[in-house]
Write a protein that holds these residues in place. Structure first.
Motif, PDB file in Angstrom:
ATOM      1  N   LEU A 538      37.878  49.063  54.864  1.00 17.06           N
ATOM      2  CA  LEU A 538      36.815  49.815  54.067  1.00 17.06           C
ATOM      3  C   LEU A 538      36.397  49.022  52.809  1.00 17.06           C
ATOM      4  CD1 LEU A 538      38.266  53.283  54.215  1.00 17.06           C
ATOM      5  CD2 LEU A 538      36.743  52.264  55.967  1.00 17.06           C
ATOM      6  N   ILE A 539      34.892  49.320  52.391  1.00 17.48           N
ATOM      7  CA  ILE A 539      34.506  48.259  51.408  1.00 17.48           C
ATOM      8  C   ILE A 539      34.980  48.870  50.129  1.00 17.48           C
ATOM      9  CG2 ILE A 539      32.346  47.387  52.570  1.00 17.48           C
ATOM     10  CD1 ILE A 539      30.845  49.240  51.106  1.00 17.48           C
ATOM     11  N   LYS A 540      35.232  47.978  49.072  1.00 18.31           N
ATOM     12  CA  LYS A 540      35.246  48.309  47.584  1.00 18.31           C
ATOM     13  C   LYS A 540      34.235  47.840  46.932  1.00 18.31           C
ATOM     14  CE  LYS A 540      38.676  49.297  46.090  1.00 18.31           C
ATOM     15  NZ  LYS A 540      39.230  50.706  45.753  1.00 18.31           N
ATOM     16  N   THR A 541      33.796  48.922  46.151  1.00 17.38           N
ATOM     17  CA  THR A 541      32.462  48.657  45.006  1.00 17.38           C
ATOM     18  C   THR A 541      32.903  48.450  43.702  1.00 17.38           C
ATOM     19  OG1 THR A 541      31.912  51.021  45.114  1.00 17.38           O
ATOM     20  CG2 THR A 541      31.282  49.672  46.627  1.00 17.38           C
ATOM     21  N   PHE A 542      31.767  48.273  42.949  1.00 18.29           N
ATOM     22  CA  PHE A 542      32.018  48.310  41.737  1.00 18.29           C
ATOM     23  C   PHE A 542      30.552  48.565  40.898  1.00 18.29           C
ATOM     24  CE2 PHE A 542      31.262  45.967  37.315  1.00 18.29           C
ATOM     25  CZ  PHE A 542      32.470  46.377  36.569  1.00 18.29           C
ATOM     26  N   ASN A 543      30.622  49.370  39.875  1.00 16.75           N
ATOM     27  CA  ASN A 543      29.254  50.014  39.254  1.00 16.75           C
ATOM     28  C   ASN A 543      28.668  48.947  38.484  1.00 16.75           C
ATOM     29  OD1 ASN A 543      29.986  52.282  40.392  1.00 16.75           O
ATOM     30  ND2 ASN A 543      30.681  53.296  38.707  1.00 16.75           N
ATOM     31  N   THR A 556      28.107  48.283  43.982  1.00 14.82           N
ATOM     32  CA  THR A 556      27.972  47.033  44.668  1.00 14.82           C
ATOM     33  C   THR A 556      29.166  46.624  45.366  1.00 14.82           C
ATOM     34  OG1 THR A 556      26.004  46.270  43.435  1.00 14.82           O
ATOM     35  CG2 THR A 556      27.348  44.599  44.576  1.00 14.82           C
ATOM     36  N   ALA A 557      29.074  46.220  46.711  1.00 15.85           N
ATOM     37  CA  ALA A 557      30.476  46.111  47.375  1.00 15.85           C
ATOM     38  C   ALA A 557      30.799  44.435  47.061  1.00 15.85           C
ATOM     39  CB  ALA A 557      30.036  46.161  48.929  1.00 15.85           C
ATOM     40  N   PHE A 558      32.062  44.336  46.993  1.00 11.01           N
ATOM     41  CA  PHE A 558      32.552  43.073  46.787  1.00 11.01           C
ATOM     42  C   PHE A 558      33.790  42.467  47.477  1.00 11.01           C
ATOM     43  CE2 PHE A 558      35.060  45.953  44.099  1.00 11.01           C
ATOM     44  CZ  PHE A 558      36.318  45.430  43.949  1.00 11.01           C
ATOM     45  N   ASN A 559      34.315  43.519  48.522  1.00 14.07           N
ATOM     46  CA  ASN A 559      35.429  43.137  49.444  1.00 14.07           C
ATOM     47  C   ASN A 559      35.639  44.107  50.435  1.00 14.07           C
ATOM     48  OD1 ASN A 559      37.518  44.860  48.220  1.00 14.07           O
ATOM     49  ND2 ASN A 559      37.933  43.621  46.930  1.00 14.07           N
ATOM     50  N   ALA A 646      35.003  55.537  36.254  1.00 13.35           N
ATOM     51  CA  ALA A 646      34.175  54.239  35.578  1.00 13.35           C
ATOM     52  C   ALA A 646      34.799  52.877  35.819  1.00 13.35           C
ATOM     53  CB  ALA A 646      34.206  54.650  34.064  1.00 13.35           C
ATOM     54  N   SER A 647      33.835  52.149  35.581  1.00 12.94           N
ATOM     55  CA  SER A 647      34.011  50.632  35.884  1.00 12.94           C
ATOM     56  C   SER A 647      33.871  49.927  34.680  1.00 12.94           C
ATOM     57  CB  SER A 647      33.050  50.262  37.040  1.00 12.94           C
ATOM     58  OG  SER A 647      33.244  50.814  38.101  1.00 12.94           O
ATOM     59  N   GLU A 648      34.590  48.909  34.589  1.00 18.76           N
ATOM     60  CA  GLU A 648      34.372  47.877  33.468  1.00 18.76           C
ATOM     61  C   GLU A 648      35.114  46.335  33.942  1.00 18.76           C
ATOM     62  OE1 GLU A 648      38.361  48.564  30.827  1.00 18.76           O
ATOM     63  OE2 GLU A 648      36.903  49.802  30.142  1.00 18.76           O
ATOM     64  N   LYS A 653      37.664  40.161  35.535  1.00 21.73           N
ATOM     65  CA  LYS A 653      38.016  41.006  36.816  1.00 21.73           C
ATOM     66  C   LYS A 653      37.443  42.635  36.771  1.00 21.73           C
ATOM     67  CE  LYS A 653      41.886  42.210  39.914  1.00 21.73           C
ATOM     68  NZ  LYS A 653      43.479  42.284  39.872  1.00 21.73           N
ATOM     69  N   ALA A 654      36.698  42.960  37.965  1.00 22.63           N
ATOM     70  CA  ALA A 654      36.182  44.254  37.797  1.00 22.63           C
ATOM     71  C   ALA A 654      37.378  45.209  38.208  1.00 22.63           C
ATOM     72  CB  ALA A 654      35.442  44.400  39.363  1.00 22.63           C
ATOM     73  N   ILE A 655      37.407  46.356  37.306  1.00 30.18           N
ATOM     74  CA  ILE A 655      38.330  47.459  37.121  1.00 30.18           C
ATOM     75  C   ILE A 655      37.746  48.767  37.238  1.00 30.18           C
ATOM     76  CG2 ILE A 655      40.161  48.373  35.772  1.00 30.18           C
ATOM     77  CD1 ILE A 655      41.023  45.473  36.920  1.00 30.18           C
ATOM     78  N   ASN A 656      38.331  49.510  38.154  1.00 30.32           N
ATOM     79  CA  ASN A 656      37.861  50.907  38.160  1.00 30.32           C
ATOM     80  C   ASN A 656      38.940  51.739  37.708  1.00 30.32           C
ATOM     81  OD1 ASN A 656      35.109  50.307  39.560  1.00 30.32           O
ATOM     82  ND2 ASN A 656      36.129  50.148  41.644  1.00 30.32           N
TER      83      ASN A 656
END
Length: 748
Positions: A538-543, A556-559, A646-648, A653-656
């Motif tokens: 399944l896709i993982k996303t980042f805001n 936005t999907a990244f992996n 939330a995302s940062e 590195k993208a962290i949710n």
């Protein structure tokens, strides 16, 4: 002496006659796989001598026939057997073992994961168009009516079929075999879009909550296959009026009854109802829409059948919500949506072969304008514009092997061309998914059948291919009970709305395991089904934030590192006027245990769209002497979880992460509707009106679908239905078609 001699001669002649015509006993046993068969007709060919087997398969009769004869064994469910025997002066014992007669009507049908309603000979009629129109709370929509069946979750804030722990986008809807893109109307966040297709367009459906046929792909959770009507029975004209819409249409049947054409148009506006009811949603522009459609159907001279359907729909609305941010008072969203859909299908028989060719084209445009409002002045305007063109082509060739076995195969092309413009995010997404498939129905006997299929796909955007095997088996335990098992592998491209930048993505994947026990008798149906679904890739996303003045975020999907599972048990019971006169009812219970780590989830969580326990009841009562149909429905669902994620970016590195979470209050709704037909019994009438009164959520339950959070997570507001209780009144009139029989026989 002479008299005594005559008596002796007569006695001798009588003895000779009796010996010549003495009765010989013929007996034996008739079996199938060593078990006796009752009600087998056993007889000497071209005579009146014979008998019928008992419960153990035994038979016995007497005959005066002599010589070389033939004895026959006949039973409607077994192949006829004929044996040669010789009868002299001794009793005859003859037994035989019969082979089952393969019958399309009697054969068991693979049904694991599926509920079918159509005019096919072997269908189990569960949700016909009449069922949908008379289900209180369904509003005449197919997708809404399906929420009263096992496996479908009630998710009011978003459109789509949420099946067994899957998202709304993980189920697909097909018309005459062709994919329908944008089945639902455009809408704004927090308000679900409606069905864009008229329920009367379809004569039946097959709904699969898992393990579906290899003919269909690009769906991880389930599929709904809609079958459009062929030629109408007669020409008709229809008109509908209510406080929120006007519509009219016609169907014209050719004089030789080998072609028809028709059209309909409708207009809807909610502003009048805003003055009557207290809406939860502040519509600054009342929802309004226009829709029209046209259809042509005809039979060819060679026995083929051609169907065309075209539809256009446009809708607008404006919504104002109180701001969660301190910098302004309100947030405003305005929508302008347009959609068109065209479907062509053709079927033709060539001896033992059946060819089905179909194609569809759809165009969708959603124009959303976001702004903020402070002191009655709007500012900070941002536009989200999406446009899409979609083509689908599919051909299937089927060959019958025998009455209950067949093999079919074909290929399919799906092309998508989408454009998106949202602040700094702009994209042009293009993908061609080409597929090939083969499937066989294997009828081993009337009690055992299997369906084996294989589907292969290639995505031009992903640059990858997949192969998905599928298998199902059905076995009849006795004349009422059937057991089914199914397994399947399913793939789906990541949703294009999440592909807003470069990423090395692949197909999402799911595996379905299903076990079903079904009990069917005239007017009654009981179904138990256990399932397990495993999700991988399944896709993982980042805001990301598309504009400096815009708080709306884009995922936005990244992996493809996401995963999850869904398992559960479902029970369905329907009693259609069998136990109670003129009362049709069904009960549904679903238990769902599901977890996922996908999209922006920081860890594996229970999805926010999946309720653990769901119960629904539908009751329909038709009262002939009052010409009235009364319909009741109730739904309960345990409160779903909700999250503020939330995302940062930390050290590149993208962290949710989760800031707020909880559980919604339990969902409850009781709906009531009435259908009144004043012209029942007037066979010479030219018009047949139906008056409809529908009350949704008559108890006024204040249901909550979720929560919106401020940018910093410190403030929140509930996502609720646009209105708690809604009353609908309408009149539908048909000219030229007598609705009397439908009303009496189908609880209309």
């Amino acid at each position: 002496m002479k008299t005594k001699g005559q008596k002796t001669l007569i006695l001798l002649a009588l003895l000779i006659f009796m010996v010549g015509y003495s009765q010989i006993k013929v007996s034996g046993r008739v079996t199938h796989k060593s078990k006796g068969i009752s009600e087998v007709n056993v007889s000497l060919k071209d005579t009146y001598d014979g008998a019928t087997t008992d419960a153990l398969g035994n038979f016995s009769f007497e005959t005066s026939q002599k010589g070389n004869l033939k004895i026959t064994f006949i039973h409607p469910k077994y192949q006829q057997v004929e044996k040669a025997i010789t009868i002299d002066n001794q009793d005859v014992i003859v037994s035989t073992d019969l082979k089952e007669e393969i019958s399309e009507i009697d054969a068991v049908v693979v049904s694991a994961g599926s509920i079918e309603a159509s005019d096919r000979k072997r269908a189990t009629a569960l949700l016909t168009p009449i069922d949908i129109y008379t289900t209180a709370g369904a509003d005449g929509q197919i997708s809404s009516a399906l929420t009263y069946l096992p496996g479908v979750q009630k998710v009011g804030e978003s459109e789509g079929l949420f099946i067994r722990g899957g998202t709304g986008s993980e189920s697909k809807i097909f018309m005459d075999g062709s994919l329908i893109n944008n089945y639902f109307s455009n809408s704004v966040p927090g308000i679900a879009g409606r069905d864009q297709f008229n329920t009367s367009l379809f004569k039946g459906n097959i709904f699969s909550s898992g393990g579906y046929s290899a003919l269909y792909g690009q769906a991880l959770s389930g599929a709904l296959m809609l079958e459009s009507v062929d030629l109408p029975d007669q020409s008709s004209y229809d008109f509908g009026v209510s406080p929120i819409f006007l519509n009219a249409g016609f169907q014209k049947l050719g004089s030789n009854k080998n072609y028809s054409f028709g059209a309909s148009a409708g207009y809807s506006l909610l502003s009048l109802m805003q003055n009557v009811f207290n809406f939860n949603t502040d519509f600054i522009n009342a929802p309004q829409g226009f829709n029209g459609d046209f259809n042509v159907r005809f039979k060819t001279k060679s026995g083929g059948f051609f169907k065309y359907y075209g539809m256009y729909n446009s809708n607008t609305m404006g919504v104002r919500t109180e701001s969660l941010e301190p910098d302004y008072d309100f947030g405003v969203i305005r929508l302008k949506g347009k959609n068109t859909y065209h479907n062509l299908s053709y079927r033709q028989k060539f001896g033992k072969y059946l060819l089905n060719v179909g194609g569809s084209y759809s165009y969708n445009r959603s124009d959303l304008n976001f702004s903020t409002e402070t002191n009655n002045e709007e500012s900070g305007k941002t536009r989200l514009l999406t446009e899409g063109n979609y083509f689908n082509f599919k051909t299937v060739l089927e060959r019958k092997i025998n009455r209950i076995s067949a093999i079919r195969g074909g290929f399919e092309l799906n092309n998508a061309d989408e454009n998106l413009n949202f602040g700094e995010v702009q994209k042009d997404y293009r993908d061609l998914i080409s597929s090939a498939f083969v499937e066989t129905d294997l009828g081993f006997s009337n009690a055992l059948s299997a369906k084996i299929g294989l589907r292969a796909e290639n995505s031009s955007y992903l640059g990858k291919s997949n192969i998905a095997p599928r298998f199902a088996l059905a076995y009849r335990l006795n004349h009422r009970w059937t057991a089914n098992v199914a397994y399947g592998l399913f793939y789906q491209n990541p949703e294009s709305k999440y592909i807003n930048g470069p990423a090395n993505l692949g197909f999402q994947k799911s595996q379905h395991y299903i076990f079903q026990v079904l009990r069917s008798s005239e007017g009654r149906s009981l179904r138990f089904e256990a399932f397990y679904k495993k999700y991988d890739q399944l896709i993982k996303t980042f805001n990301i934030q598309p504009g400096k003045e815009q708080n709306q975020q884009v995922q936005t999907a990244f992996n493809n590192d996401g995963y999850g599972y869904a398992k559960g048990l479902e029970v369905f019971w329907r009693d259609n006027k069998k136990t109670f006169k003129n009362i049709d009812y069904w009960l549904t219970y679903s238990f769902l245990d599901s977890k996922r780590d996908f999209l922006n989830y920081p860890v594996s969580l229970k999805p926010g769209f999946a309720a653990e326990h769901t119960f629904s009841a539908v009751v329909k009562r038709f009262i002939p002497e009052w010409k009235l149909g009364a319909n009741l429905s109730y739904t309960y669902a345990k409160g779903r979880p909700y999250y503020d994620i939330a995302s940062e970016v930390q050290e590149g590195k993208a962290i949710n992460y989760t800031r707020n979470e909880g559980r919604l209050k339990d969902y409850n709704t009781l709906n009531l509707s009435f259908n009144y037909l004043p012209n029942i019994g007037k066979k010479d009438a030219k018009a047949f009106p139906i008056f409809v009164l529908s009350i949704s959520n008559i108890l006024g339950s204040k249901n909550v679908y979720g929560y919106n959070f401020s940018v910093d997570g410190s403030r929140s507001s509930a996502v609720v239905p646009p209105i708690n209780t809604f009353v609908f009144i309408g009149v539908f009139i048909s000219f030229g078609v007598d609705k009397t029989e439908d009303a009496i026989n189908n609880n209309l």
